[in-house]
Design a protein around this motif. Structure first.
Motif, PDB file in Angstrom:
ATOM      1  N   LYS A   1      69.007  84.374  46.466  1.00 10.98           N
ATOM      2  CA  LYS A   1      67.586  84.604  46.208  1.00 10.98           C
ATOM      3  C   LYS A   1      66.858  83.274  45.984  1.00 10.98           C
ATOM      4  O   LYS A   1      65.706  83.124  46.354  1.00 10.98           O
ATOM      5  CB  LYS A   1      67.398  85.521  45.006  1.00 10.98           C
ATOM      6  CG  LYS A   1      67.767  86.947  45.313  1.00 10.98           C
ATOM      7  CD  LYS A   1      67.547  87.861  44.131  1.00 10.98           C
ATOM      8  CE  LYS A   1      67.960  89.271  44.524  1.00 10.98           C
ATOM      9  NZ  LYS A   1      68.064  90.170  43.401  1.00 10.98           N
ATOM     10  N   GLU A   2      67.571  82.316  45.389  1.00  9.09           N
ATOM     11  CA  GLU A   2      66.966  80.999  45.146  1.00  9.09           C
ATOM     12  C   GLU A   2      66.634  80.308  46.466  1.00  9.09           C
ATOM     13  O   GLU A   2      65.572  79.710  46.609  1.00  9.09           O
ATOM     14  CB  GLU A   2      67.905  80.110  44.314  1.00  9.09           C
ATOM     15  CG  GLU A   2      68.095  80.574  42.878  1.00  9.09           C
ATOM     16  CD  GLU A   2      69.056  81.770  42.740  1.00  9.09           C
ATOM     17  OE1 GLU A   2      68.919  82.504  41.749  1.00  9.09           O
ATOM     18  OE2 GLU A   2      69.913  81.972  43.619  1.00  9.09           O
ATOM     19  N   LEU A   3      67.549  80.368  47.445  1.00  3.71           N
ATOM     20  CA  LEU A   3      67.267  79.768  48.750  1.00  3.71           C
ATOM     21  C   LEU A   3      66.170  80.519  49.487  1.00  3.71           C
ATOM     22  O   LEU A   3      65.323  79.912  50.140  1.00  3.71           O
ATOM     23  CB  LEU A   3      68.524  79.734  49.625  1.00  3.71           C
ATOM     24  CG  LEU A   3      69.455  78.548  49.458  1.00  3.71           C
ATOM     25  CD1 LEU A   3      70.682  78.705  50.350  1.00  3.71           C
ATOM     26  CD2 LEU A   3      68.757  77.235  49.766  1.00  3.71           C
ATOM     27  N   LEU A   4      66.181  81.831  49.395  1.00  3.60           N
ATOM     28  CA  LEU A   4      65.158  82.633  50.057  1.00  3.60           C
ATOM     29  C   LEU A   4      63.771  82.218  49.576  1.00  3.60           C
ATOM     30  O   LEU A   4      62.883  81.962  50.378  1.00  3.60           O
ATOM     31  CB  LEU A   4      65.394  84.121  49.801  1.00  3.60           C
ATOM     32  CG  LEU A   4      64.379  85.082  50.424  1.00  3.60           C
ATOM     33  CD1 LEU A   4      64.346  84.953  51.937  1.00  3.60           C
ATOM     34  CD2 LEU A   4      64.712  86.509  50.020  1.00  3.60           C
ATOM     35  N   HIS A   5      63.597  82.114  48.269  1.00  9.87           N
ATOM     36  CA  HIS A   5      62.290  81.753  47.724  1.00  9.87           C
ATOM     37  C   HIS A   5      62.081  80.245  47.678  1.00  9.87           C
ATOM     38  O   HIS A   5      60.996  79.772  47.980  1.00  9.87           O
ATOM     39  CB  HIS A   5      62.099  82.378  46.339  1.00  9.87           C
ATOM     40  CG  HIS A   5      62.042  83.866  46.413  1.00  9.87           C
ATOM     41  ND1 HIS A   5      60.958  84.545  46.909  1.00  9.87           N
ATOM     42  CD2 HIS A   5      62.959  84.810  46.106  1.00  9.87           C
ATOM     43  CE1 HIS A   5      61.201  85.844  46.902  1.00  9.87           C
ATOM     44  NE2 HIS A   5      62.406  86.036  46.413  1.00  9.87           N
ATOM     45  N   GLY A   6      63.125  79.495  47.356  1.00 12.43           N
ATOM     46  CA  GLY A   6      62.995  78.054  47.194  1.00 12.43           C
ATOM     47  C   GLY A   6      62.909  77.289  48.496  1.00 12.43           C
ATOM     48  O   GLY A   6      62.392  76.182  48.525  1.00 12.43           O
TER      49      GLY A   6
ATOM     50  N   ASN B   1      56.278  84.385  58.661  1.00 11.76           N
ATOM     51  CA  ASN B   1      56.839  83.511  57.638  1.00 11.76           C
ATOM     52  C   ASN B   1      58.084  82.780  58.155  1.00 11.76           C
ATOM     53  O   ASN B   1      59.113  82.727  57.493  1.00 11.76           O
ATOM     54  CB  ASN B   1      57.184  84.353  56.397  1.00 11.76           C
ATOM     55  CG  ASN B   1      57.092  83.578  55.116  1.00 11.76           C
ATOM     56  OD1 ASN B   1      56.102  82.900  54.875  1.00 11.76           O
ATOM     57  ND2 ASN B   1      58.111  83.674  54.284  1.00 11.76           N
ATOM     58  N   VAL B   2      57.959  82.217  59.348  1.00 12.65           N
ATOM     59  CA  VAL B   2      59.070  81.520  60.002  1.00 12.65           C
ATOM     60  C   VAL B   2      58.740  80.039  60.122  1.00 12.65           C
ATOM     61  O   VAL B   2      57.640  79.666  60.529  1.00 12.65           O
ATOM     62  CB  VAL B   2      59.357  82.124  61.399  1.00 12.65           C
ATOM     63  CG1 VAL B   2      60.396  81.297  62.152  1.00 12.65           C
ATOM     64  CG2 VAL B   2      59.819  83.569  61.266  1.00 12.65           C
ATOM     65  N   SER B   3      59.718  79.201  59.773  1.00 12.11           N
ATOM     66  CA  SER B   3      59.601  77.751  59.946  1.00 12.11           C
ATOM     67  C   SER B   3      60.572  77.311  61.021  1.00 12.11           C
ATOM     68  O   SER B   3      61.771  77.597  60.937  1.00 12.11           O
ATOM     69  CB  SER B   3      59.924  77.026  58.638  1.00 12.11           C
ATOM     70  OG  SER B   3      58.993  77.366  57.634  1.00 12.11           O
ATOM     71  N   ILE B   4      60.046  76.623  62.031  1.00 15.38           N
ATOM     72  CA  ILE B   4      60.864  76.084  63.113  1.00 15.38           C
ATOM     73  C   ILE B   4      60.848  74.572  62.946  1.00 15.38           C
ATOM     74  O   ILE B   4      59.822  73.923  63.142  1.00 15.38           O
ATOM     75  CB  ILE B   4      60.329  76.534  64.484  1.00 15.38           C
ATOM     76  CG1 ILE B   4      60.387  78.068  64.551  1.00 15.38           C
ATOM     77  CG2 ILE B   4      61.127  75.886  65.608  1.00 15.38           C
ATOM     78  CD1 ILE B   4      59.769  78.665  65.779  1.00 15.38           C
TER      79      ILE B   4
ATOM     80  N   LYS C   1      51.856  83.045  59.724  1.00 19.38           N
ATOM     81  CA  LYS C   1      52.453  81.947  58.953  1.00 19.38           C
ATOM     82  C   LYS C   1      53.737  81.396  59.595  1.00 19.38           C
ATOM     83  O   LYS C   1      54.733  81.179  58.921  1.00 19.38           O
ATOM     84  CB  LYS C   1      52.701  82.360  57.501  1.00 19.38           C
ATOM     85  CG  LYS C   1      51.417  82.599  56.745  1.00 19.38           C
ATOM     86  CD  LYS C   1      51.590  82.572  55.239  1.00 19.38           C
ATOM     87  CE  LYS C   1      52.549  83.601  54.732  1.00 19.38           C
ATOM     88  NZ  LYS C   1      52.578  83.669  53.261  1.00 19.38           N
ATOM     89  N   VAL C   2      53.666  81.167  60.901  1.00 21.01           N
ATOM     90  CA  VAL C   2      54.758  80.496  61.615  1.00 21.01           C
ATOM     91  C   VAL C   2      54.371  79.029  61.737  1.00 21.01           C
ATOM     92  O   VAL C   2      53.246  78.720  62.142  1.00 21.01           O
ATOM     93  CB  VAL C   2      54.967  81.113  63.018  1.00 21.01           C
ATOM     94  CG1 VAL C   2      56.009  80.323  63.803  1.00 21.01           C
ATOM     95  CG2 VAL C   2      55.362  82.571  62.907  1.00 21.01           C
ATOM     96  N   ASN C   3      55.282  78.138  61.386  1.00 21.54           N
ATOM     97  CA  ASN C   3      55.025  76.722  61.612  1.00 21.54           C
ATOM     98  C   ASN C   3      56.044  76.192  62.606  1.00 21.54           C
ATOM     99  O   ASN C   3      57.239  76.443  62.489  1.00 21.54           O
ATOM    100  CB  ASN C   3      54.990  75.916  60.310  1.00 21.54           C
ATOM    101  CG  ASN C   3      56.283  75.945  59.536  1.00 21.54           C
ATOM    102  OD1 ASN C   3      57.189  75.151  59.792  1.00 21.54           O
ATOM    103  ND2 ASN C   3      56.390  76.858  58.581  1.00 21.54           N
TER     104      ASN C   3
ATOM    105  N   HIS D   1      60.467  80.666  51.824  1.00 17.67           N
ATOM    106  CA  HIS D   1      59.080  80.950  51.452  1.00 17.67           C
ATOM    107  C   HIS D   1      58.323  79.669  51.112  1.00 17.67           C
ATOM    108  O   HIS D   1      57.163  79.511  51.503  1.00 17.67           O
ATOM    109  CB  HIS D   1      59.017  81.939  50.287  1.00 17.67           C
ATOM    110  CG  HIS D   1      59.518  83.298  50.648  1.00 17.67           C
ATOM    111  ND1 HIS D   1      58.943  84.088  51.621  1.00 17.67           N
ATOM    112  CD2 HIS D   1      60.566  84.014  50.170  1.00 17.67           C
ATOM    113  CE1 HIS D   1      59.606  85.219  51.721  1.00 17.67           C
ATOM    114  NE2 HIS D   1      60.599  85.205  50.860  1.00 17.67           N
ATOM    115  N   ARG D   2      58.974  78.744  50.416  1.00 13.58           N
ATOM    116  CA  ARG D   2      58.317  77.493  50.024  1.00 13.58           C
ATOM    117  C   ARG D   2      57.868  76.699  51.246  1.00 13.58           C
ATOM    118  O   ARG D   2      56.730  76.229  51.313  1.00 13.58           O
ATOM    119  CB  ARG D   2      59.258  76.642  49.162  1.00 13.58           C
ATOM    120  CG  ARG D   2      58.654  75.303  48.731  1.00 13.58           C
ATOM    121  CD  ARG D   2      59.687  74.431  48.027  1.00 13.58           C
ATOM    122  NE  ARG D   2      60.829  74.089  48.846  1.00 13.58           N
ATOM    123  CZ  ARG D   2      60.845  73.103  49.753  1.00 13.58           C
ATOM    124  NH1 ARG D   2      59.761  72.367  49.962  1.00 13.58           N
ATOM    125  NH2 ARG D   2      61.933  72.847  50.455  1.00 13.58           N
ATOM    126  N   ILE D   3      58.746  76.547  52.231  1.00 10.32           N
ATOM    127  CA  ILE D   3      58.407  75.753  53.416  1.00 10.32           C
ATOM    128  C   ILE D   3      57.271  76.408  54.192  1.00 10.32           C
ATOM    129  O   ILE D   3      56.314  75.736  54.596  1.00 10.32           O
ATOM    130  CB  ILE D   3      59.648  75.518  54.295  1.00 10.32           C
ATOM    131  CG1 ILE D   3      60.639  74.603  53.554  1.00 10.32           C
ATOM    132  CG2 ILE D   3      59.264  74.915  55.648  1.00 10.32           C
ATOM    133  CD1 ILE D   3      62.008  74.524  54.196  1.00 10.32           C
TER     134      ILE D   3
END
Length: 170
Positions: free
Chosen positions: A147-152, A78-81, A55-57, A155-157
């Motif tokens: 925690k809100e940024l971590l999930h919001g 779970n990384v977004s670039i 799940k790397v984008n 994880h969301r992106i």
């Protein structure tokens, strides 16, 4: 898309990944499951290996490279670039957001659950501690991640890009 071998090493891309028609992936690149590589992105495993988790984008215009014989690039799960980011010869652990237009240079370690802000420059040998947000030039810690940024965000992106890639696979 350009997917080709360099020095006898061919990219390994699982069938459930999405690679845009004008993306480039060459050399010793290993991708995990459910990854996506978007328009005009380049992943160049010609001078050292690049290993990506699940799940790397790699968003539009981003570049992932390494340094000859000294600094491979390893990216966790779970990384977004972000768009137009550069990730070069470094380690990015799990659950990380690399912001748009940012640069992560050689021998950096971006620990899990962190954000590199858009436009930040993470200079050589920097260790971004887990749970941090780094911003600026050169990048410095500006606050701890909630925690809100971590999930919001993180994880969301990552989940959204798995979803978006489904639009292009059919």
């Amino acid at each position: 898309m350009i997917i080709k071998a360099v020095n006898g090493k061919y990219p390994e891309i699982p069938d459930d990944c999405y690679v845009a028609e004008n993306a480039t992936i060459v050399g010793e690149v290993t991708m995990g499951r459910l990854c996506s590589v978007w328009f005009n992105a380049v992943i160049r495993g010609d001078v050292h290996f690049i290993k990506m988790g699940d799940k790397v984008n790699v968003q539009d215009g981003a570049v992932i490279h390494a340094t000859y014989k000294t600094s491979p690039t390893t990216i966790g799960n779970n990384v977004s670039i972000g768009h137009n980011a550069i990730v070069h010869g470094c380690t990015v652990q799990d659950n990380v957001l690399i912001g748009m237009g940012s640069i992560v240079m050689d021998d950096c370690v971006i620990e899990s659950n962190s954000i590199i802000a858009a436009g930040a420059v993470v200079t050589k040998n920097t260790v971004v501690t887990s749970g941090s947000i780094y911003a600026g030039i050169p990048a410095k810690k500006v606050k701890c991640i909630s925690k809100e940024l971590l999930h919001g965000e993180i994880h969301r992106i990552a989940e959204n890009y798995v979803f978006y890639s489904g639009w292009f696979k059919s």
